[in-house]
Design a protein around this motif. Structure first.
Motif, short mmCIF file in Angstrom:
data_model
loop_
_atom_site.label_atom_id
_atom_site.label_comp_id
_atom_site.label_asym_id
_atom_site.label_seq_id
_atom_site.Cartn_x
_atom_site.Cartn_y
_atom_site.Cartn_z
N VAL A 48 2.42 7.36 8.17
CA VAL A 48 3.67 7.05 8.87
C VAL A 48 4.15 5.64 8.49
O VAL A 48 5.34 5.42 8.22
CB VAL A 48 3.50 7.17 10.39
CG1 VAL A 48 4.84 7.01 11.09
CG2 VAL A 48 2.86 8.49 10.77
N GLN A 49 3.23 4.70 8.48
CA GLN A 49 3.57 3.32 8.11
C GLN A 49 4.07 3.24 6.68
O GLN A 49 5.00 2.47 6.38
CB GLN A 49 2.34 2.42 8.32
CG GLN A 49 1.95 2.27 9.77
CD GLN A 49 0.52 1.81 9.95
OE1 GLN A 49 -0.27 1.77 8.99
NE2 GLN A 49 0.15 1.48 11.17
N ALA A 50 3.47 4.02 5.79
CA ALA A 50 3.91 4.01 4.39
C ALA A 50 5.33 4.53 4.26
O ALA A 50 6.14 3.96 3.51
CB ALA A 50 2.95 4.85 3.55
N ILE A 51 5.65 5.59 4.98
CA ILE A 51 7.01 6.14 4.95
C ILE A 51 8.00 5.13 5.51
O ILE A 51 9.08 4.90 4.95
CB ILE A 51 7.07 7.47 5.73
CG1 ILE A 51 6.25 8.54 5.01
CG2 ILE A 51 8.52 7.93 5.93
CD1 ILE A 51 6.00 9.78 5.83
N GLU A 52 7.65 4.51 6.63
CA GLU A 52 8.53 3.51 7.25
C GLU A 52 8.76 2.33 6.30
O GLU A 52 9.89 1.87 6.12
CB GLU A 52 7.93 3.02 8.56
CG GLU A 52 8.77 2.00 9.27
CD GLU A 52 8.22 1.59 10.63
OE1 GLU A 52 8.85 0.73 11.28
OE2 GLU A 52 7.18 2.13 11.05
N PHE A 208 -17.21 11.41 -4.33
CA PHE A 208 -15.87 11.00 -3.92
C PHE A 208 -15.42 11.81 -2.70
O PHE A 208 -15.62 13.03 -2.63
CB PHE A 208 -14.86 11.20 -5.04
CG PHE A 208 -13.45 10.84 -4.67
CD1 PHE A 208 -13.02 9.54 -4.77
CD2 PHE A 208 -12.57 11.80 -4.18
CE1 PHE A 208 -11.72 9.19 -4.41
CE2 PHE A 208 -11.28 11.47 -3.82
CZ PHE A 208 -10.85 10.16 -3.93
N ALA A 209 -14.80 11.13 -1.73
CA ALA A 209 -14.28 11.80 -0.53
C ALA A 209 -13.05 11.08 -0.02
O ALA A 209 -13.05 9.85 0.09
CB ALA A 209 -15.35 11.87 0.56
N LEU A 210 -12.01 11.82 0.29
CA LEU A 210 -10.81 11.24 0.90
C LEU A 210 -11.06 10.89 2.36
O LEU A 210 -10.41 10.00 2.91
CB LEU A 210 -9.63 12.21 0.79
CG LEU A 210 -9.01 12.37 -0.59
CD1 LEU A 210 -7.98 13.48 -0.59
CD2 LEU A 210 -8.39 11.06 -1.07
N ALA A 211 -11.98 11.64 3.01
CA ALA A 211 -12.31 11.40 4.43
C ALA A 211 -13.82 11.23 4.53
O ALA A 211 -14.57 12.18 4.33
CB ALA A 211 -11.84 12.55 5.30
N HIS A 222 -4.12 8.94 3.22
CA HIS A 222 -2.85 8.76 3.91
C HIS A 222 -1.71 8.54 2.92
O HIS A 222 -0.59 9.02 3.14
CB HIS A 222 -2.94 7.58 4.89
CG HIS A 222 -3.49 7.95 6.22
ND1 HIS A 222 -2.70 8.37 7.26
CD2 HIS A 222 -4.76 7.98 6.69
CE1 HIS A 222 -3.44 8.64 8.31
NE2 HIS A 222 -4.71 8.41 8.00
N TRP A 223 -2.00 7.84 1.82
CA TRP A 223 -0.95 7.62 0.83
C TRP A 223 -0.57 8.93 0.14
O TRP A 223 0.61 9.19 -0.12
CB TRP A 223 -1.39 6.58 -0.20
CG TRP A 223 -0.41 6.38 -1.32
CD1 TRP A 223 -0.67 6.44 -2.66
CD2 TRP A 223 1.00 6.09 -1.22
NE1 TRP A 223 0.47 6.21 -3.40
CE2 TRP A 223 1.51 5.99 -2.54
CE3 TRP A 223 1.87 5.91 -0.14
CZ2 TRP A 223 2.85 5.72 -2.81
CZ3 TRP A 223 3.21 5.64 -0.41
CH2 TRP A 223 3.70 5.55 -1.71
N ILE A 224 -1.54 9.79 -0.12
CA ILE A 224 -1.23 11.10 -0.70
C ILE A 224 -0.35 11.90 0.25
O ILE A 224 0.61 12.57 -0.17
CB ILE A 224 -2.52 11.86 -1.05
CG1 ILE A 224 -3.29 11.14 -2.16
CG2 ILE A 224 -2.21 13.30 -1.48
CD1 ILE A 224 -4.66 11.70 -2.44
N MET A 225 -0.65 11.84 1.54
CA MET A 225 0.20 12.51 2.53
C MET A 225 1.62 11.96 2.47
O MET A 225 2.59 12.72 2.44
CB MET A 225 -0.39 12.33 3.93
CG MET A 225 -1.71 13.03 4.16
SD MET A 225 -2.43 12.65 5.79
CE MET A 225 -1.27 13.53 6.87
N ALA A 226 1.73 10.63 2.48
CA ALA A 226 3.06 10.00 2.45
C ALA A 226 3.82 10.38 1.18
O ALA A 226 5.03 10.64 1.22
CB ALA A 226 2.92 8.48 2.55
N GLN A 227 3.13 10.42 0.05
CA GLN A 227 3.77 10.80 -1.21
C GLN A 227 4.37 12.19 -1.14
O GLN A 227 5.50 12.42 -1.59
CB GLN A 227 2.76 10.73 -2.35
CG GLN A 227 2.43 9.33 -2.82
CD GLN A 227 1.40 9.37 -3.95
OE1 GLN A 227 0.34 9.97 -3.82
NE2 GLN A 227 1.72 8.73 -5.05
#
Length: 309
Positions: A48-52, A208-211, A222-227
């Protein structure tokens, strides 16, 4: 010589296309408030912060209030597993608070991110799946009835190896596929792009793990989500940026700019949660909404200073 000239013209054309795409507005001019609903992943707020931040950097003339009321542990299915939180409290249910949230925030657009908690970390089951579908259908109807635009997000993926819940990755695959099948709806898929990215990275780094806990994405997740969200909203070149900081190209000091966005966002998300109310205990107590708004205006001045040419 002709080849060099052709190559140079091609480079210029690509750069021009990139600049043109960056100027396509993310939101219509009539949009004043954008609301984010969801669970702990939304409350964590990275995407959310990345989108904002991206919107503020690229479209500073359009004043939009981004409101985050994500609530950790929440479901839209109304389900809660026995002994949740070591028996301290059941999972909160969006049904309990949605009316208050919509009444106070009056959003033009709502992003809804549910699914991770809705199968309560058990294998696929038709009754639990139906509860999820019923909850999403109810949410969709409630938002549309108020004249707002609703955009659904597929849930982030679950890592069974780290999360220690066998079969739950398939549950979220299933929930995501169902959402994407609702052809008359606006649905942004973050689930399968995140899974694909993790799988590609694990070819060279099996750990490797995103979470790290199997559930909550880190900064990269989170950046992948924002993208994926920004790309859906018209920012076609967004995938070329490895981080949000690199996507804030119009800003002279993007690190400071982003940290101010984060500071203001975190201040306001707790204030909005306190103002709209919820039944989940053990949450950080936010400032009264009007007090938080006054402080956010001071942070806004610092943000505007970084936007100045």
């Amino acid at each position: 010589m002709r080849q060099k000239k052709t190559r140079w013209l091609l480079v210029c054309f690509i750069l021009l296309c990139s600049l043109t795409q960056a100027q396509i507005p993310i939101f219509e001019a009539s949009v004043k408030r954008v609301l984010f609903l969801g669970n702990s992943i939304t409350y964590a707020a990275g995407y959310v912060q990345a989108i904002e931040a991206y919107h503020k950097a690229h479209f500073p003339q359009q004043k939009i209030e981004f409101i985050n009321v994500g609530l950790p542990s929440e479901t839209v299915s109304g389900l809660s597993e026995e002994g949740h939180a070591d028996g301290r409290f059941p999972r909160p249910d969006l049904h309990e608070r949605l009316d208050r949230v919509l009444l106070q925030t009056q959003p033009n657009i709502v992003f809804a991110s549910y699914g991770m908690n809705d199968g309560i970390y058990l294998p696929l089951d038709s009754l639990r799946f139906q509860k999820f579908k019923d909850g999403i259908l109810w949410l969709h109807t409630q938002i549309e009835a108020r004249g707002s635009r609703i955009i659904h997000l597929t849930p982030a993926p679950f890592d069974e190896e780290l999360g220690k819940k066998p079969g739950y990755a398939q549950v979220l695959d299933h929930y995501s596929e169902w959402l994407m099948q609702q052809k008359s709806w606006e649905v942004i898929d973050v689930h399968f792009p995140m899974k694909a990215y993790q799988a590609s990275q694990q070819k060279t780094d099996p750990n490797f793990a995103l979470a790290k806990d199997g559930v909550h994405p880190g900064e990269l997740g989170h950046w992948i989500m924002a993208q994926q969200i920004l790309r859906y909203l018209g920012q076609k070149n967004i995938l070329q940026f490895p981080t949000i900081i690199q996507a804030l190209s119009p800003i002279k000091d993007p690190n400071s700019f982003f940290q101010l966005i984060v500071k203001r966002h975190n201040l306001m998300k707790d204030a909005w949660l306190g103002s709209t109310g919820h039944l989940r205990p053990e949450m950080k107590k936010g400032l009264p909404l009007m007090e938080a708004l006054a402080l956010s205006l001071e942070i806004d001045k610092q943000i505007e200073a970084l936007l100045a040419p």
